[in-house]
Design a protein around this motif. Structure first.
Motif, PDB file in Angstrom:
ATOM      1  N   THR A   1       0.917  -1.223   0.063  1.00  0.00           N
ATOM      2  CA  THR A   1       0.059   0.036  -0.009  1.00  0.00           C
ATOM      3  C   THR A   1       0.802   1.076   0.096  1.00  0.00           C
ATOM      4  N   GLU A   2       0.331   2.308  -0.463  1.00  0.00           N
ATOM      5  CA  GLU A   2       1.013   3.611  -0.468  1.00  0.00           C
ATOM      6  C   GLU A   2       1.552   4.190   0.895  1.00  0.00           C
ATOM      7  N   ASP A   3       0.753   3.554   2.041  1.00  0.00           N
ATOM      8  CA  ASP A   3       1.022   4.081   3.253  1.00  0.00           C
ATOM      9  C   ASP A   3       2.409   3.119   3.802  1.00  0.00           C
ATOM     10  N   SER A   4       2.848   2.046   3.255  1.00  0.00           N
ATOM     11  CA  SER A   4       3.664   1.145   3.786  1.00  0.00           C
ATOM     12  C   SER A   4       4.954   1.689   4.191  1.00  0.00           C
ATOM     13  N   VAL A   5       5.807   1.273   5.319  1.00  0.00           N
ATOM     14  CA  VAL A   5       7.007   1.929   5.810  1.00  0.00           C
ATOM     15  C   VAL A   5       8.044   1.713   4.812  1.00  0.00           C
ATOM     16  N   PRO A   6       8.633   2.743   4.712  1.00  0.00           N
ATOM     17  CA  PRO A   6       9.988   2.790   3.398  1.00  0.00           C
ATOM     18  C   PRO A   6      10.870   1.772   4.143  1.00  0.00           C
ATOM     19  N   GLU A   7      11.675   1.095   3.234  1.00  0.00           N
ATOM     20  CA  GLU A   7      12.824   0.450   3.957  1.00  0.00           C
ATOM     21  C   GLU A   7      14.109   1.388   4.406  1.00  0.00           C
ATOM     22  N   PRO A   8      14.832   1.053   5.595  1.00  0.00           N
ATOM     23  CA  PRO A   8      15.902   1.973   5.790  1.00  0.00           C
ATOM     24  C   PRO A   8      16.640   2.403   4.936  1.00  0.00           C
ATOM     25  N   GLY A   9      17.053   3.654   4.922  1.00  0.00           N
ATOM     26  CA  GLY A   9      18.014   4.177   3.796  1.00  0.00           C
ATOM     27  C   GLY A   9      17.155   4.522   2.464  1.00  0.00           C
ATOM     28  N   MET A  10      15.981   4.390   2.361  1.00  0.00           N
ATOM     29  CA  MET A  10      15.199   4.439   1.154  1.00  0.00           C
ATOM     30  C   MET A  10      14.712   6.014   1.050  1.00  0.00           C
ATOM     31  N   GLU A  11      13.318   6.073   1.041  1.00  0.00           N
ATOM     32  CA  GLU A  11      12.775   7.413   0.767  1.00  0.00           C
ATOM     33  C   GLU A  11      12.746   8.413   1.927  1.00  0.00           C
ATOM     34  N   GLN A  12      12.471   7.753   3.209  1.00  0.00           N
ATOM     35  CA  GLN A  12      12.450   8.628   4.183  1.00  0.00           C
ATOM     36  C   GLN A  12      13.713   9.564   4.702  1.00  0.00           C
ATOM     37  N   MET A  13      13.530  10.757   5.018  1.00  0.00           N
ATOM     38  CA  MET A  13      14.664  11.588   5.384  1.00  0.00           C
ATOM     39  C   MET A  13      14.793  11.286   6.899  1.00  0.00           C
ATOM     40  N   TYR A  14      15.946  10.831   7.359  1.00  0.00           N
ATOM     41  CA  TYR A  14      16.274  10.833   8.766  1.00  0.00           C
ATOM     42  C   TYR A  14      16.168  12.074   9.407  1.00  0.00           C
ATOM     43  N   THR A  15      15.729  12.102  10.711  1.00  0.00           N
ATOM     44  CA  THR A  15      15.953  13.089  11.797  1.00  0.00           C
ATOM     45  C   THR A  15      16.858  12.730  12.596  1.00  0.00           C
ATOM     46  N   TYR A  16      17.569  13.660  13.577  1.00  0.00           N
ATOM     47  CA  TYR A  16      18.183  13.223  14.630  1.00  0.00           C
ATOM     48  C   TYR A  16      17.834  12.235  15.543  1.00  0.00           C
ATOM     49  N   THR A  17      16.628  12.492  15.909  1.00  0.00           N
ATOM     50  CA  THR A  17      15.870  11.455  16.640  1.00  0.00           C
ATOM     51  C   THR A  17      15.731  10.202  16.198  1.00  0.00           C
ATOM     52  N   GLY A  18      15.087  10.182  14.856  1.00  0.00           N
ATOM     53  CA  GLY A  18      15.110   8.832  14.242  1.00  0.00           C
ATOM     54  C   GLY A  18      16.251   8.042  14.050  1.00  0.00           C
ATOM     55  N   MET A  19      17.484   8.630  13.887  1.00  0.00           N
ATOM     56  CA  MET A  19      18.734   7.968  13.777  1.00  0.00           C
ATOM     57  C   MET A  19      19.133   7.541  15.074  1.00  0.00           C
ATOM     58  N   MET A  20      18.942   8.173  16.369  1.00  0.00           N
ATOM     59  CA  MET A  20      19.454   7.759  17.455  1.00  0.00           C
ATOM     60  C   MET A  20      18.454   6.542  17.958  1.00  0.00           C
ATOM     61  N   GLU A  21      17.130   6.436  17.498  1.00  0.00           N
ATOM     62  CA  GLU A  21      16.303   5.332  17.841  1.00  0.00           C
ATOM     63  C   GLU A  21      16.654   4.146  16.798  1.00  0.00           C
ATOM     64  N   GLU A  22      17.104   4.004  15.977  1.00  0.00           N
ATOM     65  CA  GLU A  22      17.692   3.119  15.146  1.00  0.00           C
ATOM     66  C   GLU A  22      18.989   2.629  15.561  1.00  0.00           C
ATOM     67  N   LEU A  23      19.797   3.432  15.892  1.00  0.00           N
ATOM     68  CA  LEU A  23      21.102   3.044  16.503  1.00  0.00           C
ATOM     69  C   LEU A  23      21.021   2.266  17.792  1.00  0.00           C
TER      70      LEU A  23
END
Length: 380
Positions: free
Chosen positions: A81-103
């Motif tokens: 679906t159009e709302d599916s979560v993009p794969e890491p490193g693909m269409e989404q732009m990271y935020t500092y917060t999102g990067m820290m969460e993933e680490l």
């Protein structure tokens, strides 16, 4: 990972958002890990209880069984679906917060491979994360986003980190590379966002410590840190001759004096405390590798490694940079001069792609299926 994965990470994100709303902006890496680990422990306990028929809760006469029919089924296989979560490193732009969460997530899921540390703190007080991947005695250094506007380098570095880790943990081949074996011999020191203030200023409209009338127009090209200094003009090599002034600016200020910025100082200290065989600083645009300058000349191993980057990844190799206006203050130039070892400026993006589409066409724009091997070259 299990069938509850998507629900798990949705709750992690919600938990972290609530934490940021009530717990402050710039938390330590340890706090990230503690929060996520606590959630994973609770989720694991809940799943075990669900599998144990003896643990089924009993409801009294005046208690009703909770209605969970409204909960979305995240386990459905169809994710097109159009709302599916993009794969890491693909269409989404990271935020500092999102990067820290993933680490934090990676360090918890793969503690035998991924360890988190703090490189230092930015001009605006953010913790700069340092990732140690692998357990080998030899050490190599990889740095991204030293320029705030170069968001694609964060996506590139985070995707490499995740794929290398998952492949090594499974002892699988990665395009012919045995990453598990490489990480037994090497430790990768990774700085996925060396300039978090500049990243948030350029990409998420945060205000810097300094302001100028043209800031809004300059956000897209904002290269500097929170103090308005270009970190890649701030290192102690031919600094006086480097391009740029000493007043705060959105792009070309070289800082009030050489190594004036906390981010620069943190990278220098890291290099002084370790014996890195090489250093790659990843940048956004040009699909080339600046691998030599006339200040230091040739250093041992630089030509061989540069040729591998050209052959395997398709990078163009310019002639040695001869003008101190261009190489003065540069991180990779300082590294070569200081340690007589390869220090490369790796420009990821292909010339035919405008940086504004680097996320929507990420794989093509950075030639992902070739450049993903850059950090592995020459280590087997």
């Amino acid at each position: 990972m299990g069938e509850f994965d998507m629900k798990k990470w949705v709750w992690i994100v919600l938990t972290m958002l609530l934490f940021f709303a009530f717990g402050g902006c710039y938390s330590s890496l340890g706090e990230w890990e503690d929060r996520i680990r606590q959630y994973l422990d609770e989720e694991s306990s809940d799943m075990q209880s669900a599998k144990d028929p003896d643990s089924t809760p009993e409801y009294g006469e005046n208690e009703s069984i909770p209605d969970i029919s409204y909960v979305e089924d995240f386990s459905a296989e169809d994710s097109s679906t159009e709302d599916s979560v993009p794969e890491p490193g693909m269409e989404q732009m990271y935020t500092y917060t999102g990067m820290m969460e993933e680490l934090a997530e990676l360090s918890i899921l793969y503690p035998e491979l991924v360890r988190l540390d703090t490189l230092g703190y930015s001009a605006m007080g953010r913790e700069i994360p340092l990732v140690k991947l692998g357990n080998g005695e030899a050490e190599v250094l990889y740095v991204a986003a030293i320029h705030g506007c170069e968001f694609s380098t964060v996506n590139y570095m985070m995707r490499c980190l995740r794929e290398y880790t998952e492949t090594a943990a499974a002892w699988e081949s990665y395009g012919g590379y045995n990453i598990a074996e490489i990480l037994q011999n090497y430790t990768f020191y990774i700085v996925p966002m060396a300039n978090p203030d500049g990243f948030e200023i350029s990409n998420h409209e945060e205000e810097p410590l300094w302001l100028c009338p043209d800031l809004e127009a300059a956000r897209y090209d904002y290269s500097c840190n929170g103090n308005g200094a270009n970190l890649n003009r701030n290192f102690p090599i031919a600094w006086e001759e480097a391009e740029g002034g000493t007043q705060p600016d959105a792009a070309m200020s070289k800082g009030a004096y050489e190594a004036s910025e906390p981010e620069t100082q943190a990278l220098i200290q890291l290099c002084e405390e370790h014996d890195f065989e090489r250093m790659f600083s990843f940048h956004n645009y040009g699909h080339c590798v600046y691998w030599q300058d006339t200040y230091s000349g040739s250093v041992p191993g630089d030509a061989e490694l540069a040729e591998l980057l050209e052959e395997v990844c398709g990078f163009y190799l310019p002639d040695a940079t001869s003008d101190p206006v261009r190489y003065g203050g540069g991180f990779e130039n300082w590294f070569r001069m200081r340690y007589n070892r390869p220090g490369f400026c790796v420009e990821l993006g292909l010339l035919e792609y405008d940086t504004s589409v680097f996320l929507s066409d990420f794989e093509d724009a950075v030639a992902w299926y070739s450049t993903r091997y850059a950090m592995l070259l020459g280590l087997q």
